[in-house]
Write a protein that holds these residues in place. Structure first.
Motif, short mmCIF file in Angstrom:
data_model
loop_
_atom_site.label_atom_id
_atom_site.label_comp_id
_atom_site.label_asym_id
_atom_site.label_seq_id
_atom_site.Cartn_x
_atom_site.Cartn_y
_atom_site.Cartn_z
N HIS A 156 64.42 25.04 11.44
CA HIS A 156 65.15 26.02 10.65
C HIS A 156 64.53 26.04 9.26
O HIS A 156 64.52 25.02 8.56
N SER A 157 63.98 27.18 8.85
CA SER A 157 63.23 27.28 7.60
C SER A 157 63.76 28.40 6.72
O SER A 157 64.21 29.42 7.22
N VAL A 158 63.68 28.19 5.40
CA VAL A 158 63.97 29.24 4.43
C VAL A 158 62.90 29.21 3.35
O VAL A 158 62.28 28.17 3.10
N LYS A 159 62.68 30.34 2.72
CA LYS A 159 61.73 30.42 1.61
C LYS A 159 62.28 29.62 0.44
O LYS A 159 63.45 29.74 0.09
N TYR A 160 61.43 28.84 -0.20
CA TYR A 160 61.86 28.02 -1.34
C TYR A 160 61.31 28.56 -2.66
O TYR A 160 62.04 28.96 -3.54
N ARG A 161 60.03 28.59 -2.81
CA ARG A 161 59.40 29.08 -4.03
C ARG A 161 58.04 29.69 -3.67
O ARG A 161 57.57 29.56 -2.55
N SER A 162 57.42 30.33 -4.64
CA SER A 162 56.02 30.74 -4.55
C SER A 162 55.30 30.19 -5.77
O SER A 162 55.91 29.99 -6.83
N ASP A 163 54.03 29.91 -5.63
CA ASP A 163 53.24 29.56 -6.80
C ASP A 163 51.87 30.21 -6.70
O ASP A 163 51.56 30.91 -5.73
N ARG A 164 51.09 30.02 -7.72
CA ARG A 164 49.78 30.64 -7.80
C ARG A 164 48.80 29.64 -8.38
O ARG A 164 49.10 28.98 -9.38
N VAL A 165 47.66 29.48 -7.75
CA VAL A 165 46.65 28.57 -8.27
C VAL A 165 45.59 29.35 -9.02
O VAL A 165 45.36 30.54 -8.77
N GLY A 166 44.98 28.69 -9.96
CA GLY A 166 43.91 29.30 -10.74
C GLY A 166 42.89 28.25 -11.11
O GLY A 166 42.95 27.10 -10.67
N LEU A 167 41.95 28.65 -11.95
CA LEU A 167 40.82 27.80 -12.29
C LEU A 167 41.01 27.23 -13.69
O LEU A 167 41.23 27.96 -14.66
N VAL A 168 40.96 25.90 -13.79
CA VAL A 168 40.98 25.22 -15.08
C VAL A 168 39.55 24.99 -15.52
O VAL A 168 38.75 24.39 -14.78
N VAL A 169 39.20 25.50 -16.72
CA VAL A 169 37.84 25.39 -17.25
C VAL A 169 37.90 24.79 -18.64
O VAL A 169 38.92 24.88 -19.33
N PRO A 170 36.81 24.15 -19.09
CA PRO A 170 36.80 23.61 -20.46
C PRO A 170 36.86 24.75 -21.48
O PRO A 170 36.38 25.85 -21.22
N ARG A 171 37.46 24.50 -22.64
CA ARG A 171 37.47 25.48 -23.70
C ARG A 171 36.04 25.84 -24.08
O ARG A 171 35.18 24.96 -24.24
N GLY A 172 35.75 27.12 -24.18
CA GLY A 172 34.42 27.59 -24.51
C GLY A 172 33.50 27.79 -23.32
O GLY A 172 32.34 28.17 -23.49
N HIS A 173 34.00 27.58 -22.12
CA HIS A 173 33.19 27.77 -20.91
C HIS A 173 32.84 29.25 -20.74
O HIS A 173 33.63 30.14 -21.12
N PRO A 174 31.65 29.58 -20.19
CA PRO A 174 31.28 30.99 -20.02
C PRO A 174 32.31 31.81 -19.23
O PRO A 174 32.45 33.02 -19.48
N LEU A 175 33.02 31.20 -18.28
CA LEU A 175 34.00 31.95 -17.50
C LEU A 175 35.28 32.23 -18.26
O LEU A 175 36.10 33.05 -17.83
#
Length: 346
Positions: A156-175
């Motif tokens: 028996h399942s119910v939706k709990y939350r959603s999340d989103r992943v992203g990219l952690v880069v150093p400050r000043g990185h070209p991206l």
């Protein structure tokens, strides 16, 4: 007769030798022999016949062996049953959850639950998403929370939350100047694991044709904090959920960039074996977590705004550094609802 004597007797019968029984119990043979003799004294009959090859039970010993096995099974079952209670005698609720859920959502939700139910005892078990439905199905946890494309079948399942992943880069990185990107654009740089689905091979199955080649992994780092600190030191890039990234962006010289890949938005589900047969405490926790999810969903709908503040060092704003909404995650969770399906992922 006491339990230790019966355990030693069973070990001697099954080993067929006092010396092997002693070795299995990390005892000297004289201690085993003394305990068997004491049991024979208490029962008033010979239980083991000694011979050159070891020992074997007499007729009385064979009967006692069967009864002793049943007694020891009953004692083990009693211990297992008592393990479901805290030292105060109240039922423990075992909640299995994946690491990102544990960090992002459960501290506040469990705190609110314990304020409403101060006599409850919640044991939080951290596990990987693919294992959690099995743990609930096998009775190793009453409630489970895991990432998935769809709910696990048979529960028996119910939706709990959603999340989103992203990219952690150093400050000043070209991206850093990009407002959003797909992971393919970052493959020229080295990464710090873990990835969604944890193992790189399973992540590549998830990403499928969206990547032309595997990421270059410099090191596997399971801790979110350690991963972000290593990113700040220029050791690589990391994939981190948005809400978790928020705290480290404030502390460290890093930025978080949203990934637009379809797999970067993730759903989490709560599951139980059978809502109708659950203990009251576990049922109350399940209902409370569902209410928390519903409230978060309502709040997110009210708070949606087109303008978002950038994630950057306090007092500074880098061009293109991506924003995190102050009100919550970018991916708003759906309204919880009971559901069943046949595919899951971490």
């Amino acid at each position: 007769m006491d339990i230790p004597l019966l355990e030693m007797f069973v070990a001697a019968v099954e080993a067929g030798s006092l010396s092997r029984a002693a070795e299995s119990r990390n005892l000297v043979i004289s201690a085993v022999s003394k305990r068997i003799s004491e049991l024979e004294r208490q029962t008033g009959t010979v239980l083991l016949r000694r011979h050159g090859r070891g020992v074997e039970p007499t007729s009385a010993g064979a009967m006692l062996y069967q009864r002793a096995k049943a007694i020891l099974r009953g004692v083990a079952q009693a211990h297992d049953a008592l393990a479901a209670y805290s030292r105060h005698g109240v039922p423990k609720i075992r909640l299995a959850a994946n690491p990102s859920t544990t960090v992002q959502f459960l501290p506040g939700d469990i705190s609110a639950f314990l304020r409403r139910h101060p006599d409850s005892h919640v044991d939080l078990i951290e596990a990987y998403s693919p294992d959690i439905p099995r743990m609930v199905s096998n009775g190793e946890a009453e409630v489970g929370i895991y990432h998935a494309e769809a709910p696990s079948p048979g529960l028996h399942s119910v939706k709990y939350r959603s999340d989103r992943v992203g990219l952690v880069v150093p400050r000043g990185h070209p991206l850093e100047r990009k407002k959003t990107l797909v992971l393919e654009e970052a493959l020229d740089y080295q990464f710090l694991g873990y990835f969604p689905r944890h193992a790189l091979e399973r992540f590549l199955e998830l990403a499928g044709s969206t990547l032309s080649r595997p990421p270059m992994v410099r090191s596997q780092v399971s801790s979110y904090e350690a991963r972000c600190r290593m990113v700040a030191e220029g050791l690589g890039l990391a994939i981190v959920p948005e809400i978790i990234a928020r705290s480290y962006v404030k502390q460290l010289s890093v930025s978080w960039l949203p990934l637009s890949d379809a797999w970067a938005s993730r759903d989490m589900y709560m599951c139980v074996r059978d809502l109708n047969t659950m203990e009251a405490g576990a049922r109350h926790l399940f209902a409370h977590l569902a209410q928390c999810a519903e409230q978060t969903s309502r709040d997110a709908r009210k708070a949606r705004m087109p303008v978002r503040d950038p994630i950057s060092q306090p007092g500074r704003q880098r061009p293109g550094a991506t924003a995190l909404a102050a009100s919550g995650p970018a991916s708003s969770p759906s309204r919880p609802g009971a559901t069943r399906a046949s595919r899951s992922r971490s």
